[in-house]
Design an enzyme around this catalytic site. Structure first.
Site, PDB file in Angstrom:
ATOM      1  N   ASP A   1       0.829  -1.206   0.000  1.00  0.00           N
ATOM      2  CA  ASP A   1       0.000   0.000   0.000  1.00  0.00           C
ATOM      3  C   ASP A   1       0.865   1.260   0.000  1.00  0.00           C
ATOM      4  OD1 ASP A   1      -2.707  -0.841  -0.061  1.00  0.00           O
ATOM      5  OD2 ASP A   1      -2.579  -1.484   2.012  1.00  0.00           O
ATOM      6  N   LEU A   2       1.903   1.266   0.815  1.00  0.00           N
ATOM      7  CA  LEU A   2       2.772   2.439   0.897  1.00  0.00           C
ATOM      8  C   LEU A   2       3.475   2.681  -0.428  1.00  0.00           C
ATOM      9  CD1 LEU A   2       4.330   1.887   4.433  1.00  0.00           C
ATOM     10  CD2 LEU A   2       2.561   3.515   3.799  1.00  0.00           C
TER      11      LEU A   2
END
Length: 410
Positions: A177-178
């Site tokens: 996600d990051l």
């Protein structure tokens, strides 16, 4: 210049409006970074369907979920039922005055709602749509829902992460996600630059699996060119030796030798200068091949040193090194304190929060947290009024269930 010494100034993206239709981590993180840079970010949730992370608590501060707070600062929040004709009209009205739309619905969802890229471009030819999904807009898996752990595992990261004698493990943070959130941010900024030259917006297609695959970088490149599947190296490095965690007399440290000169200074500091001229270890290539012989020799020397004394001596010798900190120790680090990596955010009606400061270090237009993480639907009436909706029109939307009824903050 430290943050506290900077003169107040408009952010680099002042005047840019972002419509954030996303939820959970990747999209909200991207939107928050743009907000930190000065963009006006409006987060859109459904009146009965808030961002899931609002409910991921504890941990929380006065009912504000800290997971939600970590990726949702510097934005306003509205709640609109996009499935209703009136709600869709609100979104399209917002698109007219927006530069960027960020979404992470399953592929095709916005098209079915009449809010796909073609629909958005019809009301704003310069709009930039950034879609973040598990697997992208194309390919056999493009319709499948995707989550961080799945992307970490499918990318090969989990298989190669961990100690050699253990099963592979995911990262303790939402790494896919990051990565996707950062790649989305880069893509959007590039699309803004391209639009300045061409006058046209575009559709950015970001996927968690693509982002995690790219994060493998040198390990993936090694496999692609040699066919060798990388093993789990644990705290060691594939192509640098010594570059790992070592035990000391009282704790452990990281030593990260990146070239032959650093290795020579390490050996001199440890009282084994002869190793630096030994033909088995005098070049990086030799040290890689003789890893199993060299590391125990160094470990024996290092066990005689207390960590603090060792780190001080290695730093004086310009040998890259560092402690193995807990999170508590991280925020006690003098370097972290001097860089002001924590911002205390306060606003009327909101609990004070300590949030991570933006790492985007712009000297003239510094990134800063402009707003606290918003309550659910906190700015719905404010934003609708800006669009020209009268109090009666807003009441009608409320009566029809297009926006929440009363104070829906949570």
């Amino acid at each position: 210049m430290r943050r506290s010494e900077q003169e107040p100034t408009a952010g680099a993206l002042a005047g840019v409006r972002v419509l954030d239709l996303s939820r959970v981590v990747a999209g909200p993180l991207c939107a928050s970074l743009l907000g930190d840079l000065g963009a006006d970010v409006i987060k859109v949730e459904g009146p009965n369907n808030p961002d899931e992370t609002r409910g991921w608590l504890p941990p929380d501060v006065a009912g504000v979920g800290l997971y939600f707070a970590s990726a949702n600062r510097s934005k306003r929040a509205i709640a609109v039922d996009m499935k209703s004709p009136s709600g869709k009209a609100v979104i399209l009205e917002l698109v007219k005055s927006s530069d960027i739309v960020i979404e992470n619905f399953t592929t095709g969802t916005l098209d079915r709602l009449g809010l796909g890229y073609t629909d958005l471009r019809a009301v704003n030819s310069q709009i930039i749509l950034c879609s973040i999904t598990g697997f992208g807009q194309t390919g056999p898996a493009h319709n499948e829902p995707g989550y961080d752990f799945i992307a970490q595992a499918m990318s090969g990261f989990v298989a190669m992460n961990g100690a050699p004698d253990s099963e592979g493990t995911k990262a303790p943070i939402a790494l896919a996600d990051l990565q996707a959130g950062l790649h989305a941010t880069i893509s959007i900024l590039a699309a803004l630059q391209a639009r300045a030259a061409t006058g046209r917006g575009q559709h950015c297609d970001i996927s968690l699996l693509d982002s995690m695959t790219f994060s493998l970088l040198n390990l993936a490149t090694t496999y692609l060119n040699t066919g060798e599947v990388p093993p789990r190296y644990g705290n060691e490095h594939q192509t640098l030796v010594p570059y790992q965690r070592f035990n000391t007399l009282d704790d452990s440290v990281i030593i990260a030798v990146g070239n032959d000169a650093q290795f020579a200074r390490l050996c001199e500091t440890l009282g084994c200068a002869e190793l630096a001229s030994d033909s088995r270890f005098n070049t990086a290539s030799h040290r890689i091949r003789q890893r199993q012989e060299l590391i125990p020799m160094l470990q024996t020397k290092l066990m005689r040193w207390p960590s603090a004394q060792l780190l001080a001596s290695l730093r004086e010798a310009r040998v890259p090194c560092g402690p193995v900190n807990s999170v508590a120790q991280l925020f006690d680090e003098p370097q972290v304190r001097s860089r002001e990596l924590v911002e205390r955010v306060t606003a009327p009606g909101h609990p004070p929060l300590k949030l991570l400061a933006s790492p985007l270090g712009l000297g003239d237009t510094p990134a800063t947290i402009s707003l606290p993480p918003p309550y659910f639907s906190e700015h719905t009436e404010e934003v609708l009024s800006e669009l020209g909706y009268t109090p009666d029109a807003i009441d009608a939307l409320r009566a029809d269930g297009v926006i929440p009824d009363g104070d829906a903050r949570r």
